[in-house]
Write an enzyme that holds these catalytic residues in place. Sequence first.
Site, short mmCIF file in Angstrom:
data_model
loop_
_atom_site.label_atom_id
_atom_site.label_comp_id
_atom_site.label_asym_id
_atom_site.label_seq_id
_atom_site.Cartn_x
_atom_site.Cartn_y
_atom_site.Cartn_z
N CYS A 1 0.82 -1.21 0.00
CA CYS A 1 0.00 0.00 0.00
C CYS A 1 0.85 1.26 0.00
O CYS A 1 0.83 2.03 0.97
CB CYS A 1 -0.92 -0.03 1.20
N GLU A 2 1.63 1.45 -1.03
CA GLU A 2 2.43 2.66 -1.19
C GLU A 2 2.63 2.87 -2.69
O GLU A 2 2.90 1.90 -3.41
CB GLU A 2 3.83 2.49 -0.60
#
Length: 421
Positions: free
Chosen positions: A346-347
């Site tokens: 999640c980046e």
Amino acid sequence: MDHFLYKNGILHAEDVPLPEIAAAVGTPFYVYSTATLTRHFRLFDEALEGMPHLVCYAMKAASNQAILKTLAELGAGMDVVSGGEYARAVAAGVPGDRIVFSGVGKTREEMRAALTGGIRQFNVESEPEMRALSEVAVSLGVKAPITIRVNPDVDAETHAKIATGKSENKFGIPISRARAVYAEAAALPGIDVVGIDVHIGSQLTKLAPYRNAFLKVAELTDALRADGHDIRRLDLGGGLGIPYTRDNEAPPLPIEYGNLIKEILGDKGCEIEIEPGRLVVGNAGLLVSEVIYVKEGEDRRFLILDAAMNDLIRPAMYDAHHDIEPVVEPAPGTERIAYDIVGPVCESGDTFAKGRHMTPLSDGDLVAFRSAGAYGAVMSSEYNSRPLIPEVLVKGDQFAVIRERPSFDEMIKRDTIPQWL
Ligand code: LLP
């Protein structure tokens, strides 16, 4: 040259088809070729032929026991930078007199362990470290063999995060102060000066920075000898770059690097040590991953893989390029389309490549990241609670898992909940 080739339209590691390994261990995984590892180690060994030398593999690049043992059996020494690496080298059967200990922040505990277990030399990086080492050695009733790492203030012309030989970097002692520091070393009761150490950076693609550094080492060797020091070893560090793309200008070959060493330092009568990491293992390893989804964005197409930045951090950290190839060879002339190749973390930084032109891929297809053997598995983490991925070693038509993927249970069991909670 490596041993990852398409055979009958399928990418192989030596004689093993990658889908066979994927079926056995699941994806993603790292896979290494014994033949490539062996070949690359020997290139260095042969490049220094004719001079007394020891190739000390910089095991920070890849430190799996099976990789270390493969190299140790070829006669490699090891360059270690922590107590953990020292323990790994010893566990892989490397004798202490083939281990050099580098690093700016060696602790007294690490010094004690190496002096007790056996060590070829410490590459000392500061006066406080040298004094601490002398104290530890005296307390054990021994002398610590040392070189002093000098910082020659040369531009290695590489990525800022992996250049180490400029005066602004934290590494080594300014070469201008070297004579004074050697004089102090000679007077310390627990220290035995054996030579000089230099390392100017990693992924060097030209010889000129080496030339500059080696000329300074040659001059310093003469000056220190004139001061009465017995300089008998020169540790010249590592750093020779590898081609990360096929169309890249080719970096110098180990033989050219070896010839440069001979030209500049060959007449000093010293034993030469080098510490290559990346060139030995970089192109001896692939990261193999499976496509989970192909997602159409507004104006781009995302290839979402099951490998992520926690498995291979180099693109996120150094903007590094890795060639990514389909495991099933595309038919000649297949048109390529642009993908942003990303992982599930999640980046936004979890992006391996932007606008990479690939032949069309879909869910379930396997892809291989090339040149992932060095600074791949060793820099991985369990971010997002993604298990560390397996490592596999291939030799001819055999393969073996050399590090298992932990189960979620094993990961969770490493935590403990305090009694009071
Ligand atoms: N010797 C010393 C003292 C070093 O600091 C290094 C690497 C080496 C030898 C080996 O250098 P090589 O031959 O592998 O270039 N994680 C970065 C690379 C960091 C290199 C650190 N020192 C990357 O993924 O590019």
